[in-house]
Design a protein around this motif. Structure first.
Motif, mmCIF file in Angstrom:
data_model
loop_
_atom_site.group_PDB
_atom_site.id
_atom_site.type_symbol
_atom_site.label_atom_id
_atom_site.label_comp_id
_atom_site.label_asym_id
_atom_site.label_seq_id
_atom_site.Cartn_x
_atom_site.Cartn_y
_atom_site.Cartn_z
ATOM 1 N N ILE A 25 -4.687 38.177 -21.949
ATOM 2 C CA ILE A 25 -3.949 36.905 -21.880
ATOM 3 C C ILE A 25 -4.843 35.809 -21.291
ATOM 4 C CG2 ILE A 25 -1.832 35.858 -20.993
ATOM 5 C CD1 ILE A 25 -1.413 38.388 -22.700
ATOM 6 N N GLY A 26 -4.591 34.570 -21.709
ATOM 7 C CA GLY A 26 -5.286 33.435 -21.091
ATOM 8 C C GLY A 26 -6.437 32.893 -21.924
ATOM 9 N N GLY B 279 -1.079 33.401 -24.525
ATOM 10 C CA GLY B 279 -0.495 32.854 -23.301
ATOM 11 C C GLY B 279 0.874 33.447 -23.035
ATOM 12 N N GLY B 280 1.818 32.553 -22.705
ATOM 13 C CA GLY B 280 3.134 32.991 -22.262
ATOM 14 C C GLY B 280 3.885 33.866 -23.251
ATOM 15 N N VAL C 92 -3.673 27.414 -13.503
ATOM 16 C CA VAL C 92 -3.797 28.652 -14.282
ATOM 17 C C VAL C 92 -3.196 28.389 -15.654
ATOM 18 C CG1 VAL C 92 -3.064 31.079 -14.469
ATOM 19 C CG2 VAL C 92 -3.597 30.121 -12.221
ATOM 20 N N GLY D 41 -8.637 30.211 -16.492
ATOM 21 C CA GLY D 41 -8.221 30.368 -17.891
ATOM 22 C C GLY D 41 -9.330 29.931 -18.836
ATOM 23 N N GLY E 228 -12.960 31.094 -15.496
ATOM 24 C CA GLY E 228 -12.653 31.627 -16.838
ATOM 25 C C GLY E 228 -11.340 32.381 -16.796
ATOM 26 N N GLY F 55 7.212 27.871 -19.145
ATOM 27 C CA GLY F 55 6.121 27.766 -18.174
ATOM 28 C C GLY F 55 6.086 28.937 -17.202
HETATM 29 N N1 UDP Z 1 -2.884 33.732 -17.898
HETATM 30 C C1 UDP Z 1 -3.694 34.781 -17.511
HETATM 31 N N2 UDP Z 1 -5.002 34.527 -17.184
HETATM 32 C C2 UDP Z 1 -5.526 33.295 -17.229
HETATM 33 C C3 UDP Z 1 -4.699 32.213 -17.623
HETATM 34 C C4 UDP Z 1 -3.361 32.468 -17.952
HETATM 35 O O1 UDP Z 1 -3.270 35.941 -17.457
HETATM 36 O O2 UDP Z 1 -6.710 33.147 -16.913
HETATM 37 C C5 UDP Z 1 -1.445 33.989 -18.194
HETATM 38 C C6 UDP Z 1 -0.526 33.465 -17.092
HETATM 39 O O3 UDP Z 1 -0.509 34.352 -16.001
HETATM 40 C C7 UDP Z 1 0.805 33.349 -17.822
HETATM 41 C C8 UDP Z 1 0.394 33.019 -19.257
HETATM 42 O O4 UDP Z 1 -1.015 33.320 -19.355
HETATM 43 O O5 UDP Z 1 1.508 34.569 -17.771
HETATM 44 C C9 UDP Z 1 0.631 31.564 -19.596
HETATM 45 O O6 UDP Z 1 1.990 31.369 -19.837
HETATM 46 P P1 UDP Z 1 2.724 29.947 -19.786
HETATM 47 O O7 UDP Z 1 4.163 30.171 -20.179
HETATM 48 O O8 UDP Z 1 2.530 29.300 -18.465
HETATM 49 O O9 UDP Z 1 1.984 29.047 -20.851
HETATM 50 P P2 UDP Z 1 1.685 29.229 -22.437
HETATM 51 O O10 UDP Z 1 0.335 29.845 -22.518
HETATM 52 O O11 UDP Z 1 2.756 30.078 -23.027
HETATM 53 O O12 UDP Z 1 1.698 27.849 -22.993
#
Ligand code: UDP
Length: 422
Positions: free
Chosen positions: A22-23, A28-29, A230, A263, A295, A322
Protein backbone atom coordinates in the motif's frame (compact mmCIF):
# COMPACT_ATOMS: atom_id res chain seq x y z
CA UNK A 1 -29.86 -21.99 -1.18
CA UNK A 2 -27.56 -24.19 0.87
CA UNK A 3 -25.51 -22.78 3.73
CA UNK A 4 -22.16 -23.16 1.96
CA UNK A 5 -23.31 -21.08 -1.01
CA UNK A 6 -24.95 -18.57 1.26
CA UNK A 7 -21.78 -18.02 3.23
CA UNK A 8 -19.52 -17.54 0.23
CA UNK A 9 -19.23 -13.95 -0.91
CA UNK A 10 -17.18 -12.12 -3.50
CA UNK A 11 -15.60 -8.71 -3.03
CA UNK A 12 -14.60 -7.14 -6.33
CA UNK A 13 -11.91 -4.47 -6.48
CA UNK A 14 -10.77 -4.39 -10.11
CA UNK A 15 -8.05 -1.74 -9.75
CA UNK A 16 -7.26 -1.98 -6.04
CA UNK A 17 -5.49 -5.26 -5.31
CA UNK A 18 -6.04 -6.14 -1.62
CA UNK A 19 -2.89 -8.29 -1.55
CA UNK A 20 -0.28 -5.73 -2.65
CA UNK A 21 1.92 -3.13 -0.95
CA UNK A 22 0.00 0.00 0.00
CA UNK A 23 1.05 3.62 -0.51
CA UNK A 24 2.59 3.30 -3.98
CA UNK A 25 1.26 4.47 -7.32
CA UNK A 26 -2.51 4.02 -7.17
CA UNK A 27 -2.56 1.70 -4.13
CA UNK A 28 -4.22 3.36 -1.16
CA UNK A 29 -7.33 3.31 0.98
CA UNK A 30 -9.41 1.05 -1.25
CA UNK A 31 -6.82 -1.73 -1.10
CA UNK A 32 -6.66 -1.41 2.70
CA UNK A 33 -10.45 -1.36 3.01
CA UNK A 34 -11.05 -4.44 0.87
CA UNK A 35 -8.26 -6.43 2.56
CA UNK A 36 -9.38 -5.63 6.12
CA UNK A 37 -13.08 -5.97 5.47
CA UNK A 38 -12.40 -9.31 3.74
CA UNK A 39 -10.27 -10.63 6.58
CA UNK A 40 -12.66 -9.43 9.28
CA UNK A 41 -15.67 -10.95 7.45
CA UNK A 42 -13.77 -14.25 7.21
CA UNK A 43 -13.28 -14.11 11.00
CA UNK A 44 -17.04 -13.83 11.31
CA UNK A 45 -17.49 -17.08 9.35
CA UNK A 46 -17.90 -15.93 5.73
CA UNK A 47 -15.92 -17.57 2.91
CA UNK A 48 -14.45 -14.49 1.28
CA UNK A 49 -13.06 -14.36 -2.26
CA UNK A 50 -11.59 -10.99 -3.29
CA UNK A 51 -11.26 -10.46 -7.06
CA UNK A 52 -8.85 -8.03 -8.65
CA UNK A 53 -7.03 -7.45 -11.95
CA UNK A 54 -3.66 -9.13 -12.46
CA UNK A 55 -1.01 -6.48 -13.25
CA UNK A 56 2.21 -8.49 -13.52
CA UNK A 57 3.20 -11.98 -14.66
CA UNK A 58 5.18 -12.37 -11.43
CA UNK A 59 2.03 -12.10 -9.34
CA UNK A 60 0.41 -15.27 -7.98
CA UNK A 61 -3.07 -15.97 -9.35
CA UNK A 62 -4.32 -16.74 -5.85
CA UNK A 63 -3.04 -15.36 -2.52
CA UNK A 64 -4.39 -16.87 0.70
CA UNK A 65 -4.76 -14.42 3.59
CA UNK A 66 -6.38 -16.91 5.98
CA UNK A 67 -8.14 -20.26 5.52
CA UNK A 68 -11.39 -18.47 4.63
CA UNK A 69 -10.06 -15.48 2.77
CA UNK A 70 -8.15 -15.19 -0.49
CA UNK A 71 -7.34 -12.76 -3.29
CA UNK A 72 -7.96 -14.05 -6.82
CA UNK A 73 -6.32 -12.25 -9.74
CA UNK A 74 -8.02 -12.30 -13.12
CA UNK A 75 -6.65 -11.31 -16.49
CA UNK A 76 -8.27 -8.26 -18.10
CA UNK A 77 -6.25 -6.73 -20.93
CA UNK A 78 -2.45 -6.85 -20.88
CA UNK A 79 -0.99 -8.25 -17.68
CA UNK A 80 0.55 -4.92 -16.78
CA UNK A 81 -0.19 -1.80 -14.73
CA UNK A 82 -2.94 0.24 -16.40
CA UNK A 83 -4.04 3.60 -14.89
CA UNK A 84 -7.58 3.33 -13.58
CA UNK A 85 -8.99 5.76 -16.15
CA UNK A 86 -7.92 3.34 -18.92
CA UNK A 87 -9.33 0.10 -17.49
CA UNK A 88 -12.98 0.35 -18.56
CA UNK A 89 -12.48 -1.27 -22.00
CA UNK A 90 -11.00 -4.36 -20.35
CA UNK A 91 -13.94 -5.01 -18.06
CA UNK A 92 -15.86 -7.41 -20.37
CA UNK A 93 -12.82 -9.72 -20.21
CA UNK A 94 -12.83 -9.40 -16.41
CA UNK A 95 -16.49 -10.48 -16.33
CA UNK A 96 -15.76 -13.39 -18.67
CA UNK A 97 -12.88 -14.61 -16.50
CA UNK A 98 -14.94 -14.18 -13.35
CA UNK A 99 -17.66 -16.42 -14.83
CA UNK A 100 -15.04 -18.91 -15.93
CA UNK A 101 -13.57 -19.00 -12.41
CA UNK A 102 -17.03 -19.67 -11.00
CA UNK A 103 -17.63 -22.46 -13.49
CA UNK A 104 -14.22 -24.10 -12.96
CA UNK A 105 -14.76 -24.04 -9.20
CA UNK A 106 -18.47 -24.89 -9.08
CA UNK A 107 -19.36 -21.62 -7.35
CA UNK A 108 -22.06 -19.03 -7.99
CA UNK A 109 -21.72 -16.00 -5.74
CA UNK A 110 -25.13 -14.94 -4.45
CA UNK A 111 -23.75 -11.76 -2.95
CA UNK A 112 -21.10 -9.53 -4.51
CA UNK A 113 -19.73 -6.39 -2.88
CA UNK A 114 -18.15 -4.12 -5.50
CA UNK A 115 -15.66 -1.32 -4.89
CA UNK A 116 -15.22 1.81 -7.07
CA UNK A 117 -17.26 2.49 -10.20
CA UNK A 118 -15.24 0.13 -12.43
CA UNK A 119 -16.15 -2.84 -10.24
CA UNK A 120 -19.77 -1.69 -10.07
CA UNK A 121 -20.03 -2.12 -13.85
CA UNK A 122 -18.78 -5.71 -13.42
CA UNK A 123 -21.33 -6.19 -10.61
CA UNK A 124 -24.20 -4.97 -12.78
CA UNK A 125 -23.24 -7.45 -15.52
CA UNK A 126 -23.16 -10.28 -12.99
CA UNK A 127 -26.52 -9.22 -11.59
CA UNK A 128 -27.96 -9.41 -15.06
CA UNK A 129 -26.37 -12.77 -15.91
CA UNK A 130 -26.94 -14.68 -12.67
CA UNK A 131 -29.08 -12.57 -10.34
CA UNK A 132 -26.38 -11.90 -7.74
CA UNK A 133 -27.24 -9.45 -5.00
CA UNK A 134 -25.04 -6.35 -5.38
CA UNK A 135 -23.69 -4.17 -2.58
CA UNK A 136 -21.52 -1.25 -3.69
CA UNK A 137 -19.04 1.13 -2.06
CA UNK A 138 -17.93 4.06 -4.23
CA UNK A 139 -14.64 5.06 -2.51
CA UNK A 140 -14.75 8.16 -4.71
CA UNK A 141 -17.59 9.88 -6.54
CA UNK A 142 -16.94 11.22 -10.02
CA UNK A 143 -19.53 13.98 -9.50
CA UNK A 144 -17.52 15.32 -6.56
CA UNK A 145 -14.05 14.60 -7.87
CA UNK A 146 -14.56 16.31 -11.23
CA UNK A 147 -15.57 19.50 -9.42
CA UNK A 148 -12.12 19.66 -7.83
CA UNK A 149 -9.92 19.09 -10.90
CA UNK A 150 -9.04 21.40 -13.78
CA UNK A 151 -9.06 18.81 -16.56
CA UNK A 152 -11.70 16.12 -16.74
CA UNK A 153 -10.61 12.77 -18.26
CA UNK A 154 -12.25 11.31 -21.35
CA UNK A 155 -13.85 8.56 -19.32
CA UNK A 156 -15.79 11.09 -17.18
CA UNK A 157 -19.21 10.82 -18.82
CA UNK A 158 -19.10 7.00 -18.82
CA UNK A 159 -18.15 7.04 -15.14
CA UNK A 160 -20.92 9.45 -14.19
CA UNK A 161 -23.47 7.29 -16.05
CA UNK A 162 -22.32 4.08 -14.37
CA UNK A 163 -22.30 5.75 -10.94
CA UNK A 164 -25.90 6.85 -11.38
CA UNK A 165 -27.01 3.45 -12.63
CA UNK A 166 -25.42 1.53 -9.74
CA UNK A 167 -26.95 3.87 -7.16
CA UNK A 168 -30.39 3.33 -8.63
CA UNK A 169 -30.13 -0.45 -9.11
CA UNK A 170 -27.84 -2.00 -6.47
CA UNK A 171 -29.53 -3.88 -3.64
CA UNK A 172 -27.63 -1.60 -1.27
CA UNK A 173 -25.06 1.19 -1.47
CA UNK A 174 -22.64 1.57 1.42
CA UNK A 175 -21.70 5.21 2.04
CA UNK A 176 -18.71 5.53 4.35
CA UNK A 177 -19.84 8.83 5.87
CA UNK A 178 -23.06 10.87 6.11
CA UNK A 179 -21.29 13.47 3.94
CA UNK A 180 -20.80 10.91 1.17
CA UNK A 181 -24.47 9.93 1.38
CA UNK A 182 -25.44 13.58 1.06
CA UNK A 183 -23.25 13.93 -2.06
CA UNK A 184 -24.90 10.88 -3.61
CA UNK A 185 -28.34 12.31 -2.99
CA UNK A 186 -27.62 15.83 -4.17
CA UNK A 187 -25.23 15.11 -7.05
CA UNK A 188 -26.07 11.62 -8.33
CA UNK A 189 -29.67 10.50 -7.76
CA UNK A 190 -32.50 10.52 -5.24
CA UNK A 191 -33.33 6.89 -6.14
CA UNK A 192 -31.72 3.80 -4.60
CA UNK A 193 -31.03 2.48 -1.14
CA UNK A 194 -28.10 3.68 0.97
CA UNK A 195 -26.70 2.57 4.36
CA UNK A 196 -23.93 4.47 6.14
CA UNK A 197 -21.21 2.10 7.37
CA UNK A 198 -17.83 3.81 7.93
CA UNK A 199 -14.35 2.61 7.06
CA UNK A 200 -12.34 1.18 9.91
CA UNK A 201 -8.83 0.84 11.19
CA UNK A 202 -6.76 -1.64 13.15
CA UNK A 203 -7.00 -0.24 16.67
CA UNK A 204 -4.57 -2.84 18.00
CA UNK A 205 -1.90 -1.94 15.45
CA UNK A 206 -2.32 1.84 15.53
CA UNK A 207 -1.83 3.06 19.08
CA UNK A 208 0.33 0.24 20.36
CA UNK A 209 3.59 2.30 20.32
CA UNK A 210 3.91 5.27 22.67
CA UNK A 211 5.39 8.56 21.56
CA UNK A 212 8.68 8.22 23.42
CA UNK A 213 9.42 4.73 22.05
CA UNK A 214 8.39 5.81 18.56
CA UNK A 215 10.75 8.81 18.63
CA UNK A 216 13.57 6.61 19.90
CA UNK A 217 12.98 4.18 17.05
CA UNK A 218 12.99 6.92 14.43
CA UNK A 219 15.86 8.90 15.97
CA UNK A 220 13.77 12.02 16.59
CA UNK A 221 14.57 13.98 19.73
CA UNK A 222 11.85 14.73 22.31
CA UNK A 223 11.93 18.53 21.74
CA UNK A 224 11.34 18.34 17.99
CA UNK A 225 8.02 19.66 16.70
CA UNK A 226 7.05 17.07 14.13
CA UNK A 227 4.46 17.49 11.36
CA UNK A 228 3.53 14.34 9.43
CA UNK A 229 1.90 13.50 6.09
CA UNK A 230 1.02 9.94 5.09
CA UNK A 231 -0.51 9.06 1.74
CA UNK A 232 -0.20 8.78 -1.98
CA UNK A 233 1.47 11.39 -4.16
CA UNK A 234 -1.49 12.66 -6.11
CA UNK A 235 -2.40 16.31 -6.67
CA UNK A 236 -5.80 15.96 -5.08
CA UNK A 237 -4.08 14.93 -1.84
CA UNK A 238 -2.99 18.59 -1.44
CA UNK A 239 0.61 17.95 -0.31
CA UNK A 240 1.50 21.32 -1.82
CA UNK A 241 -0.90 23.07 0.60
CA UNK A 242 0.80 21.35 3.54
CA UNK A 243 4.32 22.22 2.38
CA UNK A 244 3.40 25.88 1.82
CA UNK A 245 1.61 26.00 5.19
CA UNK A 246 4.69 24.69 6.98
CA UNK A 247 6.62 27.31 5.02
CA UNK A 248 4.39 29.97 6.66
CA UNK A 249 4.57 28.53 10.18
CA UNK A 250 5.74 30.77 13.00
CA UNK A 251 8.13 27.99 13.95
CA UNK A 252 9.90 27.97 10.59
CA UNK A 253 13.60 28.49 11.05
CA UNK A 254 13.68 27.01 14.55
CA UNK A 255 16.14 24.18 14.89
CA UNK A 256 13.70 21.60 16.22
CA UNK A 257 11.08 21.70 13.51
CA UNK A 258 10.57 18.78 11.16
CA UNK A 259 8.25 17.72 8.35
CA UNK A 260 8.02 14.06 7.30
CA UNK A 261 6.16 13.19 4.09
CA UNK A 262 5.51 9.43 3.89
CA UNK A 263 4.37 7.56 0.77
CA UNK A 264 5.06 7.38 -2.92
CA UNK A 265 7.34 5.49 -5.23
CA UNK A 266 10.53 6.61 -6.92
CA UNK A 267 10.88 8.18 -10.38
CA UNK A 268 9.58 6.10 -13.26
CA UNK A 269 6.26 5.32 -11.55
CA UNK A 270 2.94 7.03 -12.19
CA UNK A 271 3.22 9.04 -8.95
CA UNK A 272 6.86 10.10 -9.54
CA UNK A 273 5.87 13.36 -11.26
CA UNK A 274 3.94 14.66 -8.25
CA UNK A 275 6.77 13.65 -5.95
CA UNK A 276 9.30 15.59 -8.05
CA UNK A 277 6.99 18.61 -8.06
CA UNK A 278 6.64 18.54 -4.27
CA UNK A 279 10.38 18.10 -3.71
CA UNK A 280 10.93 21.16 -5.92
CA UNK A 281 8.53 23.29 -3.86
CA UNK A 282 10.24 22.14 -0.67
CA UNK A 283 13.57 23.23 -2.12
CA UNK A 284 12.21 26.59 -3.35
CA UNK A 285 10.93 27.34 0.16
CA UNK A 286 14.32 26.52 1.65
CA UNK A 287 12.87 23.59 3.61
CA UNK A 288 15.08 20.78 2.31
CA UNK A 289 17.00 20.41 5.58
CA UNK A 290 13.91 20.03 7.73
CA UNK A 291 11.94 17.77 5.37
CA UNK A 292 12.23 14.00 5.00
CA UNK A 293 10.76 11.74 2.33
CA UNK A 294 11.05 8.18 3.63
CA UNK A 295 9.04 6.85 0.63
CA UNK A 296 6.43 4.18 1.13
CA UNK A 297 6.26 3.12 4.78
CA UNK A 298 4.84 -0.35 5.48
CA UNK A 299 1.73 -0.82 7.59
CA UNK A 300 4.02 -2.51 10.10
CA UNK A 301 6.20 0.60 10.53
CA UNK A 302 3.50 3.25 10.18
CA UNK A 303 2.31 3.10 13.83
CA UNK A 304 5.68 4.52 14.94
CA UNK A 305 5.51 7.38 12.42
CA UNK A 306 2.02 8.39 13.52
CA UNK A 307 2.86 8.06 17.22
CA UNK A 308 6.03 10.14 16.89
CA UNK A 309 4.19 13.05 15.24
CA UNK A 310 2.81 16.12 17.03
CA UNK A 311 0.24 16.56 14.32
CA UNK A 312 -0.77 14.61 11.21
CA UNK A 313 -2.03 16.71 8.32
CA UNK A 314 -4.58 15.51 5.73
CA UNK A 315 -4.76 18.40 3.24
CA UNK A 316 -6.85 16.68 0.52
CA UNK A 317 -8.90 18.76 -1.90
CA UNK A 318 -11.55 16.08 -1.64
CA UNK A 319 -11.67 12.92 0.50
CA UNK A 320 -14.57 10.47 0.48
CA UNK A 321 -13.39 8.98 3.79
CA UNK A 322 -9.63 9.27 4.46
CA UNK A 323 -8.18 6.29 6.34
CA UNK A 324 -5.03 8.21 7.26
CA UNK A 325 -7.03 10.50 9.55
CA UNK A 326 -8.37 7.63 11.68
CA UNK A 327 -5.01 5.82 11.69
CA UNK A 328 -3.35 8.93 13.15
CA UNK A 329 -6.20 9.43 15.60
CA UNK A 330 -5.96 5.80 16.75
CA UNK A 331 -2.26 6.56 17.41
CA UNK A 332 -3.19 9.41 19.83
CA UNK A 333 -2.13 12.03 17.28
CA UNK A 334 -4.37 15.03 16.52
CA UNK A 335 -5.25 15.67 12.89
CA UNK A 336 -5.43 18.90 10.92
CA UNK A 337 -7.57 18.11 7.89
CA UNK A 338 -9.38 19.81 5.05
CA UNK A 339 -12.96 20.65 5.89
CA UNK A 340 -14.33 18.30 3.21
CA UNK A 341 -16.11 14.96 2.75
CA UNK A 342 -15.44 12.13 5.19
CA UNK A 343 -12.90 14.23 7.08
CA UNK A 344 -15.78 16.30 8.44
CA UNK A 345 -17.12 13.08 9.93
CA UNK A 346 -13.91 11.60 11.36
CA UNK A 347 -12.19 14.76 12.66
CA UNK A 348 -14.17 16.72 15.23
CA UNK A 349 -12.75 20.24 15.02
CA UNK A 350 -11.45 21.60 18.37
CA UNK A 351 -11.95 18.14 19.94
CA UNK A 352 -9.78 15.63 18.06
CA UNK A 353 -7.91 18.09 15.83
CA UNK A 354 -8.79 20.99 13.57
CA UNK A 355 -10.50 21.43 10.21
CA UNK A 356 -9.14 23.99 7.75
CA UNK A 357 -10.49 25.32 4.46
CA UNK A 358 -9.21 23.10 1.60
CA UNK A 359 -6.23 24.53 -0.32
CA UNK A 360 -6.10 27.49 2.07
CA UNK A 361 -2.43 27.74 3.03
CA UNK A 362 -2.79 30.27 5.85
CA UNK A 363 -5.71 28.40 7.41
CA UNK A 364 -3.57 25.27 7.52
CA UNK A 365 -0.57 27.21 8.85
CA UNK A 366 -2.67 28.67 11.71
CA UNK A 367 -4.17 25.29 12.61
CA UNK A 368 -0.80 23.53 12.64
CA UNK A 369 0.76 26.29 14.77
CA UNK A 370 -2.10 26.28 17.29
CA UNK A 371 -1.47 22.61 18.00
CA UNK A 372 2.33 22.78 17.93
CA UNK A 373 2.60 25.61 20.46
CA UNK A 374 0.34 24.06 23.09
CA UNK A 375 1.68 20.67 24.20
CA UNK A 376 -1.00 20.14 26.81
CA UNK A 377 -3.86 20.79 24.38
CA UNK A 378 -2.16 18.56 21.84
CA UNK A 379 -2.19 15.76 24.40
CA UNK A 380 -5.90 16.30 25.13
CA UNK A 381 -6.79 16.29 21.43
CA UNK A 382 -4.81 13.08 20.95
CA UNK A 383 -6.62 11.29 23.79
CA UNK A 384 -10.02 12.36 22.45
CA UNK A 385 -9.02 11.26 18.95
CA UNK A 386 -8.15 7.77 20.16
CA UNK A 387 -11.48 7.49 22.02
CA UNK A 388 -13.43 8.49 18.92
CA UNK A 389 -11.77 5.78 16.81
CA UNK A 390 -12.26 3.11 19.47
CA UNK A 391 -15.95 3.96 19.65
CA UNK A 392 -16.71 4.30 15.96
CA UNK A 393 -14.08 2.99 13.57
CA UNK A 394 -12.73 -0.50 14.37
CA UNK A 395 -12.65 -3.05 11.49
CA UNK A 396 -14.42 -5.58 13.70
CA UNK A 397 -17.33 -3.16 14.19
CA UNK A 398 -17.41 -2.30 10.49
CA UNK A 399 -17.37 -5.98 9.45
CA UNK A 400 -20.17 -6.77 11.88
CA UNK A 401 -22.36 -4.09 10.32
CA UNK A 402 -21.57 -5.33 6.80
CA UNK A 403 -22.24 -8.92 7.84
CA UNK A 404 -25.69 -7.99 9.15
CA UNK A 405 -26.42 -6.17 5.91
CA UNK A 406 -25.37 -9.16 3.76
CA UNK A 407 -27.46 -11.55 5.86
CA UNK A 408 -30.55 -9.37 5.52
CA UNK A 409 -30.11 -9.04 1.76
CA UNK A 410 -29.50 -12.75 1.25
CA UNK A 411 -32.49 -13.55 3.37
CA UNK A 412 -34.64 -11.20 1.29
CA UNK A 413 -33.38 -12.63 -2.00
CA UNK A 414 -34.38 -16.14 -0.88
CA UNK A 415 -37.86 -14.85 -0.09
CA UNK A 416 -38.15 -12.95 -3.38
CA UNK A 417 -35.86 -14.71 -5.87
CA UNK A 418 -34.60 -12.41 -8.58
CA UNK A 419 -35.14 -13.48 -12.16
CA UNK A 420 -31.90 -13.36 -14.16
CA UNK A 421 -31.92 -10.92 -17.08
CA UNK A 422 -34.74 -8.87 -15.55
N1 UDP B 1 -0.25 4.05 3.25
C1 UDP B 1 0.77 3.18 3.60
N2 UDP B 1 2.07 3.58 3.42
C2 UDP B 1 2.39 4.78 2.93
C3 UDP B 1 1.35 5.68 2.57
C4 UDP B 1 0.02 5.28 2.76
O1 UDP B 1 0.53 2.06 4.05
O2 UDP B 1 3.59 5.07 2.80
C5 UDP B 1 -1.66 3.65 3.50
C6 UDP B 1 -2.28 4.40 4.68
O3 UDP B 1 -1.86 3.83 5.90
C7 UDP B 1 -3.77 4.25 4.41
C8 UDP B 1 -3.84 4.22 2.88
O4 UDP B 1 -2.50 3.97 2.41
O5 UDP B 1 -4.26 3.06 4.96
C9 UDP B 1 -4.36 5.52 2.30
O6 UDP B 1 -5.74 5.57 2.47
P1 UDP B 1 -6.61 6.92 2.41
O7 UDP B 1 -8.05 6.53 2.56
O8 UDP B 1 -6.12 7.90 3.41
O9 UDP B 1 -6.33 7.54 0.99
P2 UDP B 1 -6.50 6.97 -0.52
O10 UDP B 1 -5.16 6.42 -0.88
O11 UDP B 1 -7.57 5.94 -0.52
O12 UDP B 1 -6.85 8.15 -1.35
Amino acid sequence: MNLATEQRIALISVHGDPAIEIGKEEAGGQNVYVRHVGEALAELGWQVDMFTRKVSVEQEDIVWHSPNCRTIRLKAGDVDFVPRDNIFGHLPEFVENFLKFQEDNGIIYSLIHTNYWLSSWVGMQLRQKQGSCIVHTYHSLGAVKYNTVKTVPLIASTRLGVEKQILETAQRIVATSPQEEEHMRTLVSTKGSIDVIPCGTDIQRFGRVDRKTARNELGINPQTKLVMYVGRFDRRKGIETLVRAVGQSKLLGSENFKLIICGGSRAGHSDGEERDRIEKIVAELGMTQMTEFPGRVSQKDLPSYYAAADVCVVPSHYEPFGLVAIEAMASYTPVVASDVGGLQFTVVSEETGLLAAPQNVSDFADAIDRILVDAQWREQLGQAARKRVENKFSWEGVAMQLSELYKNLLHKSVEQPMVANS
